[in-house]
Design an enzyme around this catalytic site. Structure first.
Site, PDB file in Angstrom:
ATOM      1  N   CYS A 112      76.683  77.611 104.204  1.00  0.00           N
ATOM      2  CA  CYS A 112      76.125  76.994 102.994  1.00  0.00           C
ATOM      3  C   CYS A 112      74.692  77.434 102.721  1.00  0.00           C
ATOM      4  O   CYS A 112      73.967  76.767 101.973  1.00  0.00           O
ATOM      5  CB  CYS A 112      76.183  75.469 103.104  1.00  0.00           C
ATOM      6  SG  CYS A 112      77.850  74.843 103.403  1.00  0.00           S
TER       7      CYS A 112
ATOM      8  N   CYS B 154      73.172  75.220 107.493  1.00  0.00           N
ATOM      9  CA  CYS B 154      74.346  75.810 108.147  1.00  0.00           C
ATOM     10  C   CYS B 154      74.644  77.182 107.535  1.00  0.00           C
ATOM     11  O   CYS B 154      74.446  77.394 106.335  1.00  0.00           O
ATOM     12  CB  CYS B 154      75.552  74.907 107.930  1.00  0.00           C
ATOM     13  SG  CYS B 154      75.382  73.269 108.650  1.00  0.00           S
TER      14      CYS B 154
ATOM     15  N   CYS C   8      82.257  67.338 104.754  1.00  0.00           N
ATOM     16  CA  CYS C   8      81.830  68.112 105.923  1.00  0.00           C
ATOM     17  C   CYS C   8      80.444  67.661 106.382  1.00  0.00           C
ATOM     18  O   CYS C   8      80.211  67.433 107.574  1.00  0.00           O
ATOM     19  CB  CYS C   8      81.841  69.604 105.557  1.00  0.00           C
ATOM     20  SG  CYS C   8      81.460  70.685 106.940  1.00  0.00           S
ATOM     21  N   CYS C   9      79.517  67.520 105.430  1.00  0.00           N
ATOM     22  CA  CYS C   9      78.176  67.033 105.783  1.00  0.00           C
ATOM     23  C   CYS C   9      78.252  65.623 106.375  1.00  0.00           C
ATOM     24  O   CYS C   9      77.468  65.268 107.254  1.00  0.00           O
ATOM     25  CB  CYS C   9      77.262  67.013 104.556  1.00  0.00           C
ATOM     26  SG  CYS C   9      76.586  68.614 104.072  1.00  0.00           S
TER      27      CYS C   9
ATOM     28  N   CYS D 200      72.197  67.011 101.602  1.00  0.00           N
ATOM     29  CA  CYS D 200      73.325  66.786 102.512  1.00  0.00           C
ATOM     30  C   CYS D 200      73.752  65.335 102.634  1.00  0.00           C
ATOM     31  O   CYS D 200      74.842  65.059 103.117  1.00  0.00           O
ATOM     32  CB  CYS D 200      73.006  67.339 103.893  1.00  0.00           C
ATOM     33  SG  CYS D 200      71.791  66.368 104.789  1.00  0.00           S
TER      34      CYS D 200
END
Ligand code: SF4
Length: 248
Positions: A207, A204, A123-124, A230
């Protein structure tokens, strides 16, 4: 008689030279030196998070039109988006760019916007690493807000380092929490609204959690996972998988 090649002292790299010159310099001098060295080929990367105002204020004093790269992952708190706008206006920063993930990357890699539940590194990669890689293509160097007192890998942070062919300037590497706080008071800088709610480090929303008294600054990031960064600060081999390590 000439000195044998292998006996000559190795020439310092540009990063080593600048790090030696700037390692004890005030953050404003470091930003000014970076601007002198790279001019319009220098960018600043900011999360507009809990501690971002100090570096942004310093940069605005030196070069108000410096390109400021802001990773709008699509998963940020609404308060961060508001803060990005008000702080940029207040400081007179005219070059802020909002970097968003590519539609195609999201459509194929994160169609339900829940990839963070299954694979935070992936995702990162889609929402941070790839957009920043694309944006940095036109720059030769960038400025980050990392500090040694955040601990972990950052304990060894240099003021100037080289990564993937670009120089990174870390003007706040030496500064302590006390120095940051004093600068905020001296210049009456506005705080990110979530700081008062117990968030000393803000990323985010899925997280990031508030931290307890006595916990590390970044203890609320990816809480419960074996992940602390990240991935935008670690050199990667071409085609390598997303990695962990490094944050703005
Ligand atoms: S911090 Fe979380 S939501 Fe944001 S890009 Fe990384 S995994 Fe995704």
């Amino acid at each position: 008689m000439s000195v044998a090649y292998e006996q000559r002292p190795q020439a310092l790299s540009r990063a080593d030279r600048l790090d030696a010159e700037l390692r004890d310099a005030h953050p404003r001098e470091i930003v000014a030196a970076a601007v002198r060295e790279y001019g319009d080929r220098l960018a600043l990367v900011s999360s507009f998070g809990a501690e971002s105002a100090v570096l942004l204020h310093i940069a605005a004093q030196v070069k108000p039109d410096i390109p400021v790269l802001f990773l709008d992952t699509g998963m940020l708190f609404g308060q961060t988006l508001d803060y990005r706008k008000t702080l940029a206006t207040r400081l007179g920063l005219t070059g802020v760019r909002d970097l968003r993930p590519h539609y195609q990357d999201l459509a194929t890699g994160d169609p339900d916007a829940k990839l963070w539940q299954r694979d935070t590194d992936a995702c990162c990669h889609i929402r941070k690493v790839l957009p920043l890689d694309r944006a940095l293509g036109e720059f030769g160097a960038w400025v980050t807000g990392r500090k040694r007192f955040h601990g972990g890998d950052r304990l060894r942070l240099r003021v100037v380092e080289e990564s993937e062919g670009k120089l990174k300037f870390n003007p706040l590497a030496n500064w302590t929490r006390t120095e940051l706080d004093a600068y905020v008071v001296e210049h009456d800088l506005p705080a990110h609204p979530l700081v008062a709610q117990g968030f000393p480090s803000i990323g985010c929303w899925p997280c990031t959690q508030p931290v307890e008294d006595g916990e590390d600054v970044r203890a609320g990031r990816w809480k419960g996972l074996d992940k602390t960064e990240c991935g935008i600060h670690v050199a990667r081999a071409p085609g390598a998988a997303p990695n962990v390590g490094g944050d703005i």
